[in-house]
Scaffold this motif. Structure first.
Motif, PDB file in Angstrom:
ATOM      1  N   THR A 214       0.836  -1.192   0.000  1.00 32.58           N
ATOM      2  CA  THR A 214       0.000   0.000   0.000  1.00 32.58           C
ATOM      3  C   THR A 214       0.874   1.246   0.000  1.00 32.58           C
ATOM      4  OG1 THR A 214      -1.588  -1.251   1.335  1.00 32.58           O
ATOM      5  CG2 THR A 214      -1.965   1.111   1.114  1.00 32.58           C
ATOM      6  N   PHE A 215       0.450   2.244  -0.779  1.00 34.00           N
ATOM      7  CA  PHE A 215       1.219   3.479  -0.923  1.00 34.00           C
ATOM      8  C   PHE A 215       0.290   4.687  -0.802  1.00 34.00           C
ATOM      9  CE2 PHE A 215       3.283   0.145  -3.318  1.00 34.00           C
ATOM     10  CZ  PHE A 215       4.633   0.295  -3.027  1.00 34.00           C
ATOM     11  N   VAL A 216       0.889   5.835  -0.465  1.00 32.48           N
ATOM     12  CA  VAL A 216       0.175   7.108  -0.434  1.00 32.48           C
ATOM     13  C   VAL A 216       0.914   8.087  -1.328  1.00 32.48           C
ATOM     14  CG1 VAL A 216      -0.483   9.088   0.969  1.00 32.48           C
ATOM     15  CG2 VAL A 216      -0.801   6.782   1.861  1.00 32.48           C
ATOM     16  N   TYR A 217       0.152   8.781  -2.176  1.00 30.53           N
ATOM     17  CA  TYR A 217       0.719   9.812  -3.051  1.00 30.53           C
ATOM     18  C   TYR A 217       0.132  11.159  -2.668  1.00 30.53           C
ATOM     19  CZ  TYR A 217       1.253  12.712  -7.246  1.00 30.53           C
ATOM     20  OH  TYR A 217       1.537  13.737  -8.115  1.00 30.53           O
ATOM     21  N   SER A 244     -10.799   8.200   3.773  1.00 30.84           N
ATOM     22  CA  SER A 244     -11.771   9.080   4.437  1.00 30.84           C
ATOM     23  C   SER A 244     -11.927  10.364   3.625  1.00 30.84           C
ATOM     24  CB  SER A 244     -11.315   9.404   5.859  1.00 30.84           C
ATOM     25  OG  SER A 244     -10.077  10.093   5.842  1.00 30.84           O
ATOM     26  N   PRO A 245     -13.082  11.032   3.728  1.00 36.32           N
ATOM     27  CA  PRO A 245     -13.308  12.241   2.925  1.00 36.32           C
ATOM     28  C   PRO A 245     -12.229  13.305   3.085  1.00 36.32           C
ATOM     29  CG  PRO A 245     -15.365  11.502   3.901  1.00 36.32           C
ATOM     30  CD  PRO A 245     -14.286  10.640   4.493  1.00 36.32           C
ATOM     31  N   ASP A 246     -11.649  13.414   4.296  1.00 34.49           N
ATOM     32  CA  ASP A 246     -10.625  14.439   4.491  1.00 34.49           C
ATOM     33  C   ASP A 246      -9.231  13.956   4.133  1.00 34.49           C
ATOM     34  OD1 ASP A 246      -9.952  12.733   6.545  1.00 34.49           O
ATOM     35  OD2 ASP A 246     -10.370  14.153   8.168  1.00 34.49           O
ATOM     36  N   GLY A 247      -9.094  12.694   3.715  1.00 34.17           N
ATOM     37  CA  GLY A 247      -7.798  12.175   3.302  1.00 34.17           C
ATOM     38  C   GLY A 247      -6.864  11.830   4.442  1.00 34.17           C
ATOM     39  N   ARG A 248      -7.342  11.861   5.680  1.00 32.92           N
ATOM     40  CA  ARG A 248      -6.460  11.619   6.837  1.00 32.92           C
ATOM     41  C   ARG A 248      -6.270  10.135   7.107  1.00 32.92           C
ATOM     42  NH1 ARG A 248      -3.297  10.727  10.120  1.00 32.92           N
ATOM     43  NH2 ARG A 248      -2.745  11.870  12.030  1.00 32.92           N
ATOM     44  N   TYR A 249      -7.304   9.336   6.882  1.00 33.64           N
ATOM     45  CA  TYR A 249      -7.234   7.901   7.166  1.00 33.64           C
ATOM     46  C   TYR A 249      -7.804   7.116   5.982  1.00 33.64           C
ATOM     47  CZ  TYR A 249      -6.445   9.430  11.968  1.00 33.64           C
ATOM     48  OH  TYR A 249      -5.942  10.031  13.077  1.00 33.64           O
ATOM     49  N   ALA A 250      -7.494   5.845   5.973  1.00 33.92           N
ATOM     50  CA  ALA A 250      -8.077   4.947   4.982  1.00 33.92           C
ATOM     51  C   ALA A 250      -8.355   3.615   5.659  1.00 33.92           C
ATOM     52  CB  ALA A 250      -7.141   4.753   3.792  1.00 33.92           C
ATOM     53  N   VAL A 251      -9.316   2.879   5.143  1.00 30.79           N
ATOM     54  CA  VAL A 251      -9.588   1.531   5.624  1.00 30.79           C
ATOM     55  C   VAL A 251      -9.323   0.566   4.476  1.00 30.79           C
ATOM     56  CG1 VAL A 251     -12.050   1.640   5.038  1.00 30.79           C
ATOM     57  CG2 VAL A 251     -11.258   0.038   6.800  1.00 30.79           C
ATOM     58  N   GLU A 252      -8.684  -0.541   4.783  1.00 33.52           N
ATOM     59  CA  GLU A 252      -8.391  -1.564   3.790  1.00 33.52           C
ATOM     60  C   GLU A 252      -8.641  -2.931   4.409  1.00 33.52           C
ATOM     61  OE1 GLU A 252      -4.278  -1.711   2.626  1.00 33.52           O
ATOM     62  OE2 GLU A 252      -3.549  -1.863   4.681  1.00 33.52           O
ATOM     63  N   VAL A 253      -8.637  -3.950   3.574  1.00 39.84           N
ATOM     64  CA  VAL A 253      -8.794  -5.325   4.037  1.00 39.84           C
ATOM     65  C   VAL A 253      -7.524  -6.084   3.695  1.00 39.84           C
ATOM     66  CG1 VAL A 253     -10.046  -7.483   3.713  1.00 39.84           C
ATOM     67  CG2 VAL A 253     -11.305  -5.341   3.874  1.00 39.84           C
ATOM     68  N   ILE A 295      -5.464   2.758   8.041  1.00 40.65           N
ATOM     69  CA  ILE A 295      -4.220   3.372   7.602  1.00 40.65           C
ATOM     70  C   ILE A 295      -4.172   4.815   8.087  1.00 40.65           C
ATOM     71  CG2 ILE A 295      -2.849   4.085   5.609  1.00 40.65           C
ATOM     72  CD1 ILE A 295      -4.148   1.795   4.039  1.00 40.65           C
ATOM     73  N   ASP A 296      -3.126   5.138   8.820  1.00 36.94           N
ATOM     74  CA  ASP A 296      -2.870   6.522   9.184  1.00 36.94           C
ATOM     75  C   ASP A 296      -2.034   7.124   8.056  1.00 36.94           C
ATOM     76  OD1 ASP A 296      -1.707   8.917  10.203  1.00 36.94           O
ATOM     77  OD2 ASP A 296      -2.068   8.219  12.250  1.00 36.94           O
ATOM     78  N   VAL A 297      -2.657   7.919   7.217  1.00 33.76           N
ATOM     79  CA  VAL A 297      -1.991   8.445   6.026  1.00 33.76           C
ATOM     80  C   VAL A 297      -0.823   9.351   6.403  1.00 33.76           C
ATOM     81  CG1 VAL A 297      -2.295   9.905   3.994  1.00 33.76           C
ATOM     82  CG2 VAL A 297      -4.048   8.221   4.603  1.00 33.76           C
ATOM     83  N   LYS A 298      -1.014  10.166   7.415  1.00 30.76           N
ATOM     84  CA  LYS A 298       0.033  11.118   7.809  1.00 30.76           C
ATOM     85  C   LYS A 298       1.262  10.396   8.322  1.00 30.76           C
ATOM     86  CE  LYS A 298       0.827  15.163  10.751  1.00 30.76           C
ATOM     87  NZ  LYS A 298       0.215  16.089  11.743  1.00 30.76           N
ATOM     88  N   GLU A 299       1.057   9.330   9.116  1.00 27.75           N
ATOM     89  CA  GLU A 299       2.179   8.609   9.706  1.00 27.75           C
ATOM     90  C   GLU A 299       2.639   7.433   8.850  1.00 27.75           C
ATOM     91  OE1 GLU A 299       3.660   9.749  12.301  1.00 27.75           O
ATOM     92  OE2 GLU A 299       2.185  11.349  12.614  1.00 27.75           O
ATOM     93  N   SER A 300       1.923   7.114   7.770  1.00 24.72           N
ATOM     94  CA  SER A 300       2.283   6.024   6.838  1.00 24.72           C
ATOM     95  C   SER A 300       2.364   4.680   7.554  1.00 24.72           C
ATOM     96  CB  SER A 300       3.605   6.327   6.136  1.00 24.72           C
ATOM     97  OG  SER A 300       3.540   7.527   5.413  1.00 24.72           O
TER      98      SER A 300
END
Length: 744
Positions: A214-217, A244-253, A295-300
């Protein structure tokens, strides 16, 4: 509803009294597989509906697809319209028309089309067949397309924040070619590796398929960051990734690395009896047990959302605040001992930070695998939807928190802003789909586009209706019957049973899938087609047990007897098709049922054979063990001898066409036991590999591959059930082979 015992006879009377309808059919040309391939369809998520409404509810987007046989590819068209008025909604324009030669599934050509908050750009993942799938955006005003993210390995899932500044995606892990070369040079011992990657030169792999990362751009700095995740072994490709709508978190399986002992308390059949034993027996191998990760997008970094497994039938949607998720159907942590949670049927809201959850009061009749959270609206309502209902009637129940308590509120529906114009896709089993704009205030309507006008005016189609019968074991069944185009009272017809589910409210040219099924093309050759799923009553408890095959055979036997008694079907001209999982059921029927059949076909299927069993990685063997009633060792060998189709090839007395559709070519080994046994016994069997098998797909989309698969179905059953041969000289070799088979 027409009573079960009279439904067919009502249809016969309707035809007898409608000679004008028969004459109109005679004036049209016969529908063919080519017509199905080049028919236009709307691509949409069942949980959302056919039209993607912009955030400001002033515009909408519809995604269309059709095959192009001449160019051997597909066209994907993005249709944009205004919701300002009924007239403007009806004047939709094409903002992008894309062509692809990809052989991927149709749903993988363009994935997760999303509006950005500027109400001007849409983002999606695009596969043009020339390079790896990439993430792109299109400006609906200027029609300009821009690539946002490319990656060195294929991207398989993605999502984007509302403002478009953050993109999270999952991609295949790269192969370690250096290590593989060293192992090949120096020699290596085989341990936990599956045979499939070894055959493909991936010598150190412990899973039959690829792994994923998983990656964040971030568009602001143009950097791609890898998410820190524990290493897991994947059994299936990723199924869910939502930002998430604000781009801060994501959920994955993701697969579970270690299955907690407390999870032994779950009661759902497949989890308890199939997935859990396989995971326990193979703690270091791939597993079918998965879990929601946050997924904590900020902290990767990623961590489990809560202490519970994922239900593969479930869905997750973010709240507008980005603080909570609605998930269901789902398992719950076992400490509360909630029956719905232990059975994987709960629907809840979950705090993304703490994992604390609150059950939603979903009515009992909506508690099942087909009902999922579809959307969490800005007004606070959560819509629970049934994926099997027409898109314009999506919302079955809407829940909202009132005075601190979740309650059912007025129902809403998808593609409908609170007021103004809504977009509907109208269709039924006998009416090709068309897009309409409807004024919510007065229900005035305007046609946006008739997707396939030629289906209404130029080609003949067999009448389709829902039919009911009783299996030979007394269980009630329902299916969709496609009647021969040139039906005549008093005349019986060949019948082909197509399996793997049916669509009771939608228009379907093929039946259920585009691999091997060809319902309307067969109806135009005056072959009746029955599209079936399973018995009407839920049978979750018998899946992956010996009863599954027994119930299937009883349902098919009952259907044949029903249609023969009704005078529609010639009992000596009945065929059957199995695909994927139902290929095992069809092979079981032709090797165990006393019901005579004239022809059969299976494609890309499991078959419960011993050869597939020994080729499968350890986590998949339990399916064959449960389906055949035990392990094929010691006393279990006798059970396998009675149940496994491969061990009963001598009892097969029907011509069988076998087809391979999924790459790579080494998958042919999975079909080898039944094929080689029948060939050795000099019984009529053919194993066909579709064109360009190294780039095939389980669900075919590529025109050349569909022509070979679905066209092969039509030719095969017309040959064995009707004695007909297509005069096309390119098919001469095919019929020469089949005539030889007919002498064996």
């Amino acid at each position: 509803m027409v009573p079960r015992h009279t439904s067919v006879f009502f249809l016969l009377a309707w035809w007898i009294l409608s000679p004008s309808w028969l004459r109109s059919q005679d004036l049209k040309r016969p529908f063919t597989v080519a017509d199905s391939i080049e028919a236009t369809q709307v691509l949409y998520d069942d949980a959302i509906g056919p039209a993607l409404v912009s955030p400001d509810e002033k515009g909408y987007l519809v995604v269309l697809q059709r095959g192009d046989i001449g160019r051997n590819g597909s066209w994907v068209e993005l249709l944009f319209g205004s919701l300002a008025s009924l007239e403007s909604a009806g004047r939709a324009t094409t903002v992008s028309r894309l062509f692809t030669r990809s052989t991927a599934r149709v749903w993988d050509l363009i994935q997760n089309v999303r509006w950005l908050s500027d109400n001007r750009h849409v983002v999606f993942m695009w596969d043009d067949g020339q390079e790896s799938p990439r993430i792109v955006s299109v400006d609906v005003r200027t029609h300009r397309m821009q690539t946002l993210v490319r990656h060195s390995t294929p991207i398989v899932k993605y999502d984007v924040s509302a403002n478009g500044q953050t993109i999270v995606f999952m991609a295949q892990s790269p192969r370690d070619t250096i290590r593989n070369a060293r192992l090949e040079r120096d020699g290596f011992a085989i341990g936990a590796q599956a045979i499939w990657p070894i055959l493909r030169g991936d010598f150190d792999a412990s899973t039959p398929g690829p792994n994923y990362e998983t990656f964040v751009y971030g568009r602001s700095d143009g950097r791609i960051r890898k998410i820190r995740e524990s290493k897991v072994v994947w059994s299936n490709p990723p199924e869910l990734l939502k930002l998430s709508p604000d781009g801060r978190y994501a959920v994955e399986v993701r697969p579970v690395r270690e299955v907690p002992r407390s999870w032994d308390s779950y009661t759902e059949h497949l989890f308890r009896d199939i997935y859990l034993p396989a995971a326990r027996q193979n703690p270091d191998g791939p597993t079918f047990i998965r879990q929601y990760f946050l997924i904590d997008v900020k902290e990767s970094v990623a961590r489990p959302l809560w202490d519970a497994p994922e239900n593969p039938s479930g869905n997750a949607v973010w709240s507008p605040s980005s603080h909570q998720l609605a998930i269901g159907p789902t398992f719950l942590p076992v400490d509360q001992e909630i029956p719905a949670g232990l059975a994987g049927k709960a629907v809840v809201t979950v705090d993304a930070m703490t994992g604390q959850y609150e059950s939603l009061p979903v009515p009992d009749n909506l508690s099942g695998p087909d009902y999922v959270p579809g959307r969490w609206n800005e007004n606070g309502t959560i819509e629970i939807v049934d994926a099997n209902t027409p898109a314009q009637d999506k919302a079955n129940v809407a829940l909202k928190k009132v005075h601190g308590k979740w309650e059912e509120v007025a129902k809403t529906a998808y593609s409908r802003p609170p007021a103004g114009v809504r977009i509907e896709l109208r269709e039924d089993p006998n009416t090709p789909p068309a897009l309409y704009a409807v004024d919510s205030a007065n229900n005035f309507q305007r046609l946006i586009r008739d997707l396939n006008p030629e289906l209404r005016t130029k080609v003949s189609l067999g009448h389709v209706e829902s039919v009911h019968w009783m299996g030979s074991d007394g269980k009630p069944w329902t299916g969709m019957a496609y009647y021969p185009v040139h039906y005549e009272s008093g005349r019986s017809y060949p019948l082909v049973i197509q399996t793997h589910g049916y669509l009771s409210r939608r228009f379907s040219l093929d039946g259920s899938y585009t691999t091997v099924f060809a319902a309307q093309a067969l109806a135009n050759r005056d072959v009746a087609v029955l599209q079936i799923g399973g018995p009407d009553e839920r049978t979750d408890d018998i899946l992956a047990t010996p009863k599954e095959a027994d119930v299937f055979v009883a349902g098919c036997e009952g259907a044949i007897k029903f249609f023969v008694a009704a005078g529609l079907v010639d009992p000596g001209k009945v065929g059957i098709i199995g695909f994927s999982r139902t290929g095992w059921l069809v092979e079981f029927m032709i090797s165990h049922s006393a019901m005579p059949l004239a022809a059969a076909e299976v494609a890309d299927n499991i078959d419960g054979s011993y050869f597939q069993y020994v080729l499968d990685p350890n986590d998949r063997r339990v399916f064959d063990e449960k389906g055949n009633g035990g392990r094929p060792f010691g006393d279990g060998i006798a059970t396998w001898g009675r149940r496994s189709p491969g061990f009963n090839a001598d009892q097969v007395h029907v011509p069988l066409r076998m087809e391979l559709d999924s790459p790579p070519i080494d998958q042919v080994l999975g079909a080898w036991e039944m094929f080689s046994n029948l060939r050795y016994l000099r019984k009529p069997v053919e194993l066909f590999l579709i064109p360009d098998i190294q780039h095939g797909a389980h669900l075919l989309q590529n025109p050349a591959q569909r022509l070979a698969s679905q066209g092969g179905t039509v030719d095969w059953f017309c040959f064995w059930l009707k004695g007909e041969e297509d005069p096309n000289p390119r098919k001469a070799a095919q019929y020469a082979r089949w005539r030889v088979l007919g002498k064996e």
